[in-house]
Scaffold this motif. Structure first.
Motif, short mmCIF file in Angstrom:
data_model
loop_
_atom_site.label_atom_id
_atom_site.label_comp_id
_atom_site.label_asym_id
_atom_site.label_seq_id
_atom_site.Cartn_x
_atom_site.Cartn_y
_atom_site.Cartn_z
N ALA A 1 5.12 8.05 7.61
CA ALA A 1 3.88 8.32 6.88
C ALA A 1 4.01 8.00 5.39
O ALA A 1 2.99 7.83 4.72
CB ALA A 1 3.46 9.77 7.08
N GLY A 2 5.21 7.88 4.88
CA GLY A 2 5.41 7.59 3.46
C GLY A 2 4.78 6.28 3.03
O GLY A 2 4.18 6.20 1.96
N VAL A 3 4.91 5.24 3.84
CA VAL A 3 4.29 3.96 3.50
C VAL A 3 2.77 4.11 3.44
O VAL A 3 2.11 3.53 2.57
CB VAL A 3 4.70 2.83 4.47
N ALA A 4 2.22 4.90 4.34
CA ALA A 4 0.77 5.12 4.34
C ALA A 4 0.34 5.92 3.11
O ALA A 4 -0.68 5.61 2.49
CB ALA A 4 0.36 5.85 5.62
N ALA A 5 1.12 6.93 2.75
CA ALA A 5 0.78 7.73 1.57
C ALA A 5 0.82 6.89 0.30
O ALA A 5 -0.07 6.99 -0.55
CB ALA A 5 1.74 8.92 1.46
N LEU A 6 1.83 6.03 0.18
CA LEU A 6 1.90 5.14 -0.99
C LEU A 6 0.73 4.17 -1.02
O LEU A 6 0.13 3.94 -2.08
CB LEU A 6 3.22 4.35 -0.97
N ALA A 7 0.38 3.61 0.15
CA ALA A 7 -0.74 2.68 0.21
C ALA A 7 -2.05 3.39 -0.12
O ALA A 7 -2.91 2.84 -0.82
CB ALA A 7 -0.81 2.04 1.59
N ALA A 8 -2.21 4.61 0.37
CA ALA A 8 -3.45 5.37 0.12
C ALA A 8 -3.58 5.75 -1.36
O ALA A 8 -4.65 5.60 -1.94
CB ALA A 8 -3.47 6.63 0.99
N ARG A 9 -2.49 6.22 -1.95
CA ARG A 9 -2.54 6.67 -3.35
C ARG A 9 -2.68 5.51 -4.33
O ARG A 9 -3.38 5.61 -5.32
CB ARG A 9 -1.29 7.47 -3.69
N SER A 10 -1.99 4.42 -4.05
CA SER A 10 -1.99 3.31 -5.00
C SER A 10 -3.16 2.35 -4.81
O SER A 10 -3.55 1.68 -5.76
CB SER A 10 -0.68 2.51 -4.86
N GLY A 11 -3.68 2.28 -3.59
CA GLY A 11 -4.76 1.36 -3.32
C GLY A 11 -4.32 -0.08 -3.13
O GLY A 11 -5.15 -0.98 -3.01
N VAL A 12 -3.02 -0.33 -3.13
CA VAL A 12 -2.52 -1.69 -2.96
C VAL A 12 -2.35 -2.02 -1.47
O VAL A 12 -2.21 -1.13 -0.63
CB VAL A 12 -1.19 -1.93 -3.71
N ALA A 13 -2.35 -3.29 -1.17
CA ALA A 13 -2.19 -3.74 0.20
C ALA A 13 -0.73 -3.63 0.64
O ALA A 13 0.19 -3.72 -0.17
CB ALA A 13 -2.66 -5.19 0.33
N VAL A 14 -0.55 -3.46 1.93
CA VAL A 14 0.78 -3.47 2.55
C VAL A 14 0.97 -4.84 3.18
O VAL A 14 0.07 -5.34 3.87
CB VAL A 14 0.89 -2.37 3.64
N VAL A 15 2.11 -5.46 2.92
CA VAL A 15 2.43 -6.75 3.52
C VAL A 15 3.50 -6.50 4.59
O VAL A 15 4.65 -6.18 4.27
CB VAL A 15 2.97 -7.76 2.47
N PRO A 16 3.12 -6.60 5.87
CA PRO A 16 4.13 -6.40 6.90
C PRO A 16 5.17 -7.52 6.86
O PRO A 16 4.82 -8.68 6.62
CB PRO A 16 3.33 -6.44 8.21
N ALA A 17 6.43 -7.17 7.04
CA ALA A 17 7.50 -8.16 7.03
C ALA A 17 8.51 -7.83 8.11
O ALA A 17 8.99 -6.70 8.19
CB ALA A 17 8.19 -8.19 5.66
N ALA A 18 8.81 -8.81 8.94
CA ALA A 18 9.84 -8.66 9.98
C ALA A 18 11.10 -9.35 9.47
O ALA A 18 11.05 -10.50 9.05
CB ALA A 18 9.37 -9.29 11.29
N ILE A 19 12.21 -8.64 9.51
CA ILE A 19 13.49 -9.20 9.09
C ILE A 19 14.32 -9.36 10.35
O ILE A 19 14.82 -8.38 10.90
CB ILE A 19 14.18 -8.31 8.05
N VAL A 20 14.43 -10.59 10.82
CA VAL A 20 15.10 -10.89 12.09
C VAL A 20 16.55 -11.26 11.82
O VAL A 20 16.84 -12.16 11.04
CB VAL A 20 14.37 -12.04 12.82
N GLY A 21 17.47 -10.55 12.46
CA GLY A 21 18.90 -10.83 12.32
C GLY A 21 19.62 -9.94 11.34
O GLY A 21 20.85 -10.02 11.22
#
Length: 107
Positions: free
Chosen positions: A13-33
């Protein structure tokens, strides 16, 4: 969250709380390997090829001025993980689905 074998952990939920409070977009990133380059417990990284795949940015859907409910934060965190899972190559996604079944008490 780093998991053994490179599977995805649960969304936090921390990522959601930061996104909600800051209003900035979240960029999903997959790190493979990454799990092969720096396994849990390793002190020194191993030479290994990793790939970073970025998804489409998205924002926390929240009416202005209202504090988000815990359920909304959890739902957004789950969406982040789902978006990352969708970025994984087919061979990693198949492993990921098997890992989900084991965590849920399945296979």
């Amino acid at each position: 969250q780093r998991m053994p074998g490179g599977t995805l952990g649960q969304g936090k939920a921390g990522v959601a709380a930061l996104a909600a409070r800051s209003g900035v977009a979240v960029v999903p990133a997959a790190i493979v390997g990454a799990h092969m380059a720096m396994p849990i417990g390793a002190i020194i990284p191993r030479p290994c090829r990793i790939h970073v795949i970025f998804g489409v940015p998205f924002q926390f859907p929240r009416p202005a001025g209202k504090k988000p409910a815990r359920e909304d934060l959890d739902r957004f965190a789950a969406r982040v993980i789902d978006e990352i899972r969708a970025l994984l190559p087919a061979e990693n996604a198949a492993t990921e689905r098997r890992g989900d079944a084991r965590e849920a008490g399945g296979v």
